[in-house]
Design a protein around this motif. Structure first.
Motif, PDB file in Angstrom:
ATOM      1  N   ASN A  26      23.622  24.129  44.973  1.00 20.26           N
ATOM      2  CA  ASN A  26      24.465  25.656  44.300  1.00 20.26           C
ATOM      3  C   ASN A  26      23.158  26.958  44.903  1.00 20.26           C
ATOM      4  N   VAL A  27      24.345  27.542  45.121  1.00 19.76           N
ATOM      5  CA  VAL A  27      23.425  28.556  45.418  1.00 19.76           C
ATOM      6  C   VAL A  27      23.718  29.907  44.288  1.00 19.76           C
ATOM      7  N   ASN A  28      23.033  30.882  43.141  1.00 21.80           N
ATOM      8  CA  ASN A  28      23.720  31.779  42.590  1.00 21.80           C
ATOM      9  C   ASN A  28      23.273  32.731  42.768  1.00 21.80           C
ATOM     10  N   VAL A  29      23.328  34.271  42.086  1.00 18.76           N
ATOM     11  CA  VAL A  29      22.935  35.230  42.024  1.00 18.76           C
ATOM     12  C   VAL A  29      23.072  36.258  41.027  1.00 18.76           C
ATOM     13  N   HIS A  30      22.713  36.048  40.134  1.00 22.93           N
ATOM     14  CA  HIS A  30      22.422  36.833  38.399  1.00 22.93           C
ATOM     15  C   HIS A  30      21.859  37.609  38.735  1.00 22.93           C
ATOM     16  N   TYR A  31      22.990  38.933  38.270  1.00 18.54           N
ATOM     17  CA  TYR A  31      22.668  40.353  38.362  1.00 18.54           C
ATOM     18  C   TYR A  31      23.323  40.989  37.033  1.00 18.54           C
ATOM     19  N   VAL A  32      22.868  42.424  37.194  1.00 18.13           N
ATOM     20  CA  VAL A  32      23.048  43.080  35.852  1.00 18.13           C
ATOM     21  C   VAL A  32      24.626  44.046  35.917  1.00 18.13           C
ATOM     22  N   ARG A  79      25.711  39.442  34.354  1.00 17.12           N
ATOM     23  CA  ARG A  79      26.261  38.275  35.162  1.00 17.12           C
ATOM     24  C   ARG A  79      26.165  37.889  36.250  1.00 17.12           C
ATOM     25  N   VAL A  80      26.689  36.336  37.346  1.00 15.46           N
ATOM     26  CA  VAL A  80      26.629  35.189  38.002  1.00 15.46           C
ATOM     27  C   VAL A  80      27.745  35.395  38.705  1.00 15.46           C
ATOM     28  N   LEU A 121      27.846  43.988  45.669  1.00 14.17           N
ATOM     29  CA  LEU A 121      28.190  42.379  44.960  1.00 14.17           C
ATOM     30  C   LEU A 121      27.673  43.451  43.320  1.00 14.17           C
ATOM     31  N   ALA A 122      26.251  44.368  43.189  1.00 13.41           N
ATOM     32  CA  ALA A 122      26.291  44.588  42.022  1.00 13.41           C
ATOM     33  C   ALA A 122      26.228  46.290  41.916  1.00 13.41           C
ATOM     34  N   ALA A 137      19.600  47.954  43.161  1.00 12.88           N
ATOM     35  CA  ALA A 137      19.545  46.226  42.031  1.00 12.88           C
ATOM     36  C   ALA A 137      18.162  45.528  42.435  1.00 12.88           C
ATOM     37  N   VAL A 138      18.136  45.238  41.349  1.00 11.79           N
ATOM     38  CA  VAL A 138      17.841  44.134  41.167  1.00 11.79           C
ATOM     39  C   VAL A 138      18.067  42.942  40.269  1.00 11.79           C
TER      40      VAL A 138
END
Length: 201
Positions: free
Chosen positions: A111-117, A124-125, A180-181, A190-191
């Motif tokens: 699985n590939v997830n992206v975590h962000y603020v 959030r993910v 996305l973010a 964004a980071v």
């Protein structure tokens, strides 16, 4: 006299049995073929391979290009499924194709997830690719990616993801579009943290 001889015989036999058991225990070594050790070895190997892949794809820019392979109107990754992430065959030229080529033929799922603020400052993910619920022996590797206001959204052109005329800042400003973010103050948009989760099937 005969009783003493039997007693000595019994003691000698007992000592022989104890010595044999002790020798056998010492001679049995724990090798990589031991189940738990082999499992840990495989997990470590998966972790190293995933870490190297993430580092390479971040260095060559493909990780960032994949994160910008985005449909602002649909507020999802381009050509993703109804849920907004990829299931099964990954899009060509993307970072996910490299993950598939690395793990797809090894009876390994990922699985590939992206975590962000988020806008309220909460973590959030968002899924980028999903192949099921990870097992207990899953390993996870992460890398940070900085996205900038002036970086363009990408589109696929044959075997490459190429820039479009629309930047991330344009998507953020456009009515009816969303990235996305959320856009952070300053030049950096964004980071985000990309997480690859790998496990044996």
């Amino acid at each position: 006299m005969r009783a003493q001889a039997h007693t000595l015989e019994g003691v000698a036999a007992a000592l022989l049995v104890v010595a044999t058991v002790a020798f056998t225990i010492q001679a049995t070594a724990v090798t990589p073929l031991t189940a738990s050790t082999a499992s840990q070895h495989i997990e470590t190997q998966h972790e190293r391979v995933a870490s190297g892949l993430l580092a390479t794809e971040r260095a060559n820019g493909n990780l960032s290009r994949t994160l910008r392979y985005w449909n602002g109107t649909g507020a999802s990754f381009t050509d993703a499924g109804d849920d907004g992430y990829y299931v099964g065959e990954p899009p060509g030229a993307s970072f996910l194709l490299a993950v598939e080529e690395t793990f797809g033929d090894r009876a390994v799922a990922y699985n590939v997830n992206v975590h962000y603020v988020g806008e309220a400052g909460e973590r959030r993910v968002r899924r980028l690719a999903y192949h099921g619920q990870p097992s207990a022996d899953a390993v996870a590797v992460t890398r940070l990616v900085t996205l900038y206001d002036d970086q363009p959204v990408t589109e696929r052109d044959g075997a490459a993801l190429v820039p479009t005329d629309e930047t991330l800042a344009d998507v953020d400003d456009a009515e009816g579009e969303r990235y996305l973010a959320p856009n952070a103050p300053g030049h950096a948009y964004a980071v985000v943290e990309v997480e690859v989760v790998v496990w044996r099937t």
